[in-house]
Design a protein around this motif. Sequence first.
Motif, PDB file in Angstrom:
ATOM      1  N   THR A  71      38.370  44.585  40.082  1.00 36.02           N
ATOM      2  CA  THR A  71      39.690  45.009  39.370  1.00 36.02           C
ATOM      3  C   THR A  71      40.483  43.738  38.894  1.00 36.02           C
ATOM      4  O   THR A  71      40.152  42.723  38.986  1.00 36.02           O
ATOM      5  N   GLY A  72      41.513  44.303  38.169  1.00 35.66           N
ATOM      6  CA  GLY A  72      42.553  43.201  37.810  1.00 35.66           C
ATOM      7  C   GLY A  72      42.959  42.098  38.818  1.00 35.66           C
ATOM      8  O   GLY A  72      42.781  41.006  38.439  1.00 35.66           O
ATOM      9  N   PHE A  73      43.229  42.556  39.950  1.00 33.24           N
ATOM     10  CA  PHE A  73      43.427  41.447  40.831  1.00 33.24           C
ATOM     11  C   PHE A  73      42.406  40.418  41.308  1.00 33.24           C
ATOM     12  O   PHE A  73      42.719  39.682  41.791  1.00 33.24           O
ATOM     13  N   LEU A  76      42.686  37.866  38.630  1.00 31.50           N
ATOM     14  CA  LEU A  76      43.801  37.288  39.045  1.00 31.50           C
ATOM     15  C   LEU A  76      43.642  36.463  40.283  1.00 31.50           C
ATOM     16  O   LEU A  76      44.219  35.299  40.211  1.00 31.50           O
ATOM     17  N   PHE A  97      53.806  44.584  38.999  1.00 27.88           N
ATOM     18  CA  PHE A  97      52.629  43.725  39.057  1.00 27.88           C
ATOM     19  C   PHE A  97      52.868  42.373  39.244  1.00 27.88           C
ATOM     20  O   PHE A  97      52.220  41.549  39.725  1.00 27.88           O
ATOM     21  N   ASP A 101      51.719  39.518  41.808  1.00 27.34           N
ATOM     22  CA  ASP A 101      51.229  38.332  41.326  1.00 27.34           C
ATOM     23  C   ASP A 101      52.110  37.244  41.900  1.00 27.34           C
ATOM     24  O   ASP A 101      51.509  36.054  42.572  1.00 27.34           O
ATOM     25  N   TRP A 160      52.182  41.585  29.694  1.00 30.00           N
ATOM     26  CA  TRP A 160      52.687  42.670  29.547  1.00 30.00           C
ATOM     27  C   TRP A 160      53.011  43.264  31.127  1.00 30.00           C
ATOM     28  O   TRP A 160      51.993  43.613  31.879  1.00 30.00           O
ATOM     29  N   THR A 162      53.276  45.885  33.182  1.00 36.15           N
ATOM     30  CA  THR A 162      53.260  47.360  33.336  1.00 36.15           C
ATOM     31  C   THR A 162      53.958  48.278  34.101  1.00 36.15           C
ATOM     32  O   THR A 162      54.033  49.419  34.095  1.00 36.15           O
ATOM     33  N   ASP A 187      49.032  36.423  33.301  1.00 38.66           N
ATOM     34  CA  ASP A 187      48.315  37.713  33.475  1.00 38.66           C
ATOM     35  C   ASP A 187      48.579  38.750  32.489  1.00 38.66           C
ATOM     36  O   ASP A 187      49.482  39.253  31.790  1.00 38.66           O
ATOM     37  N   SER A 190      47.342  44.033  31.203  1.00 40.73           N
ATOM     38  CA  SER A 190      47.755  45.302  30.348  1.00 40.73           C
ATOM     39  C   SER A 190      47.505  45.013  28.807  1.00 40.73           C
ATOM     40  O   SER A 190      47.434  45.912  28.154  1.00 40.73           O
ATOM     41  N   CYS A 211      41.726  42.852  33.116  1.00 38.82           N
ATOM     42  CA  CYS A 211      41.040  43.878  34.010  1.00 38.82           C
ATOM     43  C   CYS A 211      40.100  44.673  33.203  1.00 38.82           C
ATOM     44  O   CYS A 211      40.120  44.715  32.018  1.00 38.82           O
ATOM     45  N   GLN A 213      39.800  47.987  33.405  1.00 35.79           N
ATOM     46  CA  GLN A 213      40.059  49.553  33.162  1.00 35.79           C
ATOM     47  C   GLN A 213      41.334  49.817  32.111  1.00 35.79           C
ATOM     48  O   GLN A 213      41.467  51.104  31.926  1.00 35.79           O
ATOM     49  N   LYS A 214      41.951  49.142  31.555  1.00 39.01           N
ATOM     50  CA  LYS A 214      42.937  49.331  30.828  1.00 39.01           C
ATOM     51  C   LYS A 214      42.689  49.164  29.349  1.00 39.01           C
ATOM     52  O   LYS A 214      42.007  49.833  28.725  1.00 39.01           O
TER      53      LYS A 214
END
Length: 406
Positions: A71-73, A76, A97, A101, A160, A162, A187, A190, A211, A213-214
Amino acid sequence: MTIFPALEIPNTLAAGPGPGNTDPRVLERLCKTGVADHMQADVVRGMIEAKQMLREVWGTKNTYTYGVAGTGFSGLDCVFSLILPGDKVVAFVNGTFSGIDGQAIRMKASSIQDLAADPLNPKPANVTVVNVPHGQSVTGEIVDAELAKHKPMWAFMAHWETGSGRVNDLKGFNDACAKHGVMGIVDAVSSLGVADFSIDDYPAIVAWASCPQKGVLSLPLTYAPVSFRDEAINLLARRGCYTYVHHPILEARHWGIVDGQDAAAVYHRTHSSYAVAAFHEALRILLTHTVKQKAADYAYHEAALKQAVQAMGCEVTSNMTSLVVLNLPGNLAGKEKELVTKCRAEGFAIWTTLSEPVQIRIGILNQLTVEAISDIIGRFVDAMINMGADIDKEAVMQGLNAYYTG
Ligand SMILES: *Cc1c(COP(=O)(O)O)cnc(C)c1O
């Protein structure tokens, strides 16, 4: 022993900050892909093609541009692994977020003593967290002033945020990093696939993470895009870092990036043929639509949603084009969680903010049609009326129609 019945998960209207509604073509690639191991020729070819498409989507010639499984993290974590204990960092935080971070950065920059003092939320003296109030953007002036004051090695910002729906000043951040000789980390979880921007326009930002899924719209657990400039990779090659799985240089090998060059893929870990095919399809869809057109479509439809919720008496505090963050009108104030819970129970998956203050977040990821936006607004009006709001639904829908036909 209990064996539960097969898990059925309904299809909801994902109208939150993410994940976005997965394109049927992405799901079709996932289901129609055969079992093939992670070194099979087409799987590897798919990863190499995905890497090339990702450079195109992200507007970069950075060789070290690829996906980190997860995922995004996960992405990151890969970029933050550049930061070693004792490194001086300034992190700009303006919501949930970037707050997390900042926590991840503080962990990476901590000494053993810093971790022992507060293991889950260490506060090393070498990391300065600059808090910008929720609902406000990080500006170039703020970044410039803090970098001049602290003279760090690294600076971090979310493009961005979120959590609060705010767009932060990417150019201002880049320019301040360049002026003060600081390496920027961003980051872009988004913004990738929603905003029209190119990494190579921001040369002082040496590492980026996004990520699956956005904006990229490839939820079926696929890849978090990352991109590194050579300066970051060269520094890493000299200093090393404390991870195998998320090591920016080692992980890149499976995407056919070896010794700074595009080359034959080398095993790093087991990649899923299904995930590779889904991610590859999502990038094909994005490039066909074009990033530029997609960004314009988001702006167009977000303006429709914003205007409609304002017509219902809500106050919008966000400026992202994939998400509207709002306060309910006075008589419903304080009922945000109740309203969202009711909507979610009916499969209308909107969100509240995850950190204070409590606000409502309505997203439009992959909802870029008049019908989809009308559906979201219709459901939100109904929910507000059911909570006792005095709203003329017909007038709201007519206003929306006027926007789209006007
Ligand atoms: C969603 C989000 C994240 C976290 O991404 P996950 O996929 O949940 O790991 C991080 N940063 C920003 C700005 C986000 O919007």
